[in-house]
Design an enzyme around this catalytic site. Sequence first.
Site, PDB file in Angstrom:
ATOM      1  N   ASP A 201       6.082  18.626 -29.309  1.00  0.00           N
ATOM      2  CA  ASP A 201       5.850  17.420 -28.528  1.00  0.00           C
ATOM      3  C   ASP A 201       4.444  17.415 -27.923  1.00  0.00           C
ATOM      4  OD1 ASP A 201       7.214  15.069 -27.239  1.00  0.00           O
ATOM      5  OD2 ASP A 201       6.664  16.124 -25.403  1.00  0.00           O
ATOM      6  N   GLU A 243       3.471  16.323 -33.074  1.00  0.00           N
ATOM      7  CA  GLU A 243       3.349  14.942 -32.607  1.00  0.00           C
ATOM      8  C   GLU A 243       1.950  14.812 -32.014  1.00  0.00           C
ATOM      9  OE1 GLU A 243       4.698  11.710 -29.317  1.00  0.00           O
ATOM     10  OE2 GLU A 243       4.504  13.818 -28.851  1.00  0.00           O
TER      11      GLU A 243
END
Length: 564
Positions: A201, A243
């Site tokens: 993330d 990401e």
Amino acid sequence: MINDLWYKNGVIYCLSVGTYMDANGDGIGDFKGLQRRLDYLHGLGITALWLMPFQPSPRRDDGYDVADYYGVDPSYGTLGDFVEFTHGCRQRGIRVIIDLVVNHTSDQHPWFQSARASKDSPYRDWYVWAEKRPPNANEGMVFPGVQKSTWTRDKEAGAWYFHRFYDFQPDLNTSNPSVQAEILKIMGFWIQLGVSGFRMDAVPFIIASKGAKVKKPIEQYDMLRTFREFLQWREGDAIILAEANVLPETDMEYFGHDGDRMHMMFNFQVNQHLFYALASADCRPLAKALMATKPRPDTAQWGQFLRNHDELDLGRLTKAQRETVFEAFGADKNMQLYDRGIRRRLAPMLGGDRRRLELAYSLMFTLPGTPVIRYGDEIGMGDDLDLPERNGARTPMQWSAEPHAGFTANDKPCLPVIDEGPYGYEHVNAAKQRRDPNSMLNWTERIVRMRKEVPEIGWGDFEIIAVRDAAVLVIRYDWHNNSVLFVHNFDEKPREISFSVGLGDGGGKLLINLLSEDHSHADEKGRHRLLIEGYGYHWYRVGGLDYLLKRSDVDTSVRKKRKV
Ligand code: NOJ
Ligand code: CA
């Protein structure tokens, strides 16, 4: 090169345990429920699952606010259930990757609790503090409109802490060697329990230098190499899928010029331009985005997606392009979010038009990279815009026409199931679609099968073939002396196009349609003339006489009919 890099030619399916299937009837999806659905997923043909965060968490950001990196949230089950689940996946040849959310923790995490309680806490330096309110406290919010600042004063600590995201997500001081060591430990833990890697993330924020005095953050790319090295030492075929919504010129910094950093990244650049193409029927900016993101190391891979669990971020488009997409897919203010995106699911954005849905998915499956499907998209699920922020597109999976779509036996599901309108579970559910050979579900299953039989897409090099029509995109892939070619028409009207496959001497005279009997022969000049229906998509294997005779998997009737 070795062909066993599984992520180069896989099909990834992402889901959130809490909204997938509830086995114990408490209204919250759980690992036992997910386990029961593994045969469904296996039948769909996916090769890897990406699980959104399932660790203990106050869930103020759908689990992206982790309170314990080494556990399973009790509402989802136990670590034992998790291991049963990964084992069930392994039995079916499905790999599991999980979210790794280490840019920040929950403010309820014991590390933060300890850090705020005392300046002498060993965890104080695990977070990012300032004595006074930093001058840039009003800059760099990721959720504008909802998030007011990036620095908040904590009474207990008597200081300000930095948070790139919501104020309940204090940033970890990722430059601190102890924090870095802990990140490796977390990876090591889950690897040991059977996962094949991580969707990492917020990577650009993890590697950015942080602090009150930082005016322009510096990217510490070396960190990425450390993560990869550790992971591959522990488990050779484990990967990190980053990401990172960054500009194409920095892609190689993330992949590593020697292919020694991230194995995979989501292709946000292509994603945004793809939606522009769907909205405008002009695929030239998409072609540009594909070319801009073409460079990548041999071992690296793009993750190509349509919608995910967040808003459709259109921040990289020009203002005019963004307006076009808003107008087509999210004109209503309530459909928009954070001044940059659309918070709807794919099917309602495309007006539930099956032709457009197939076009979008066919495209996603044939873009350079590995496709990532969002749960529920395989049955064309809708959204609930009465729910706040991104929750509108996170409603429970619709399994059947039973109450609450068969997701739970409880009367109060954790998020309401869509029960009204054309996307209500009585119309849109997996059980009904399983029985209907023409359903979206069965279409998806077939296209997944076909995608897996075309490894050229995942492994090969691509070229965009020039056609004189901005509404039609033609891509050719080459790998190991095989070529495949894909044609997509973004316009609702049929188009007539002409092109040459571009393989030089005699190559590409015959295009064998993989999805219908409609094959194409080049004229004497070597050009193909195609009539492609509105929103049409054609998948071809490129053939010539020699090629066809050599291949055993090409239907012999093609040879006979065409007298080749
Ligand atoms: C990106 C995730 O996709 C999003 O859902 C989350 O809110 C932020 N990172 C913060 O973790
Ligand atoms: Ca449950």
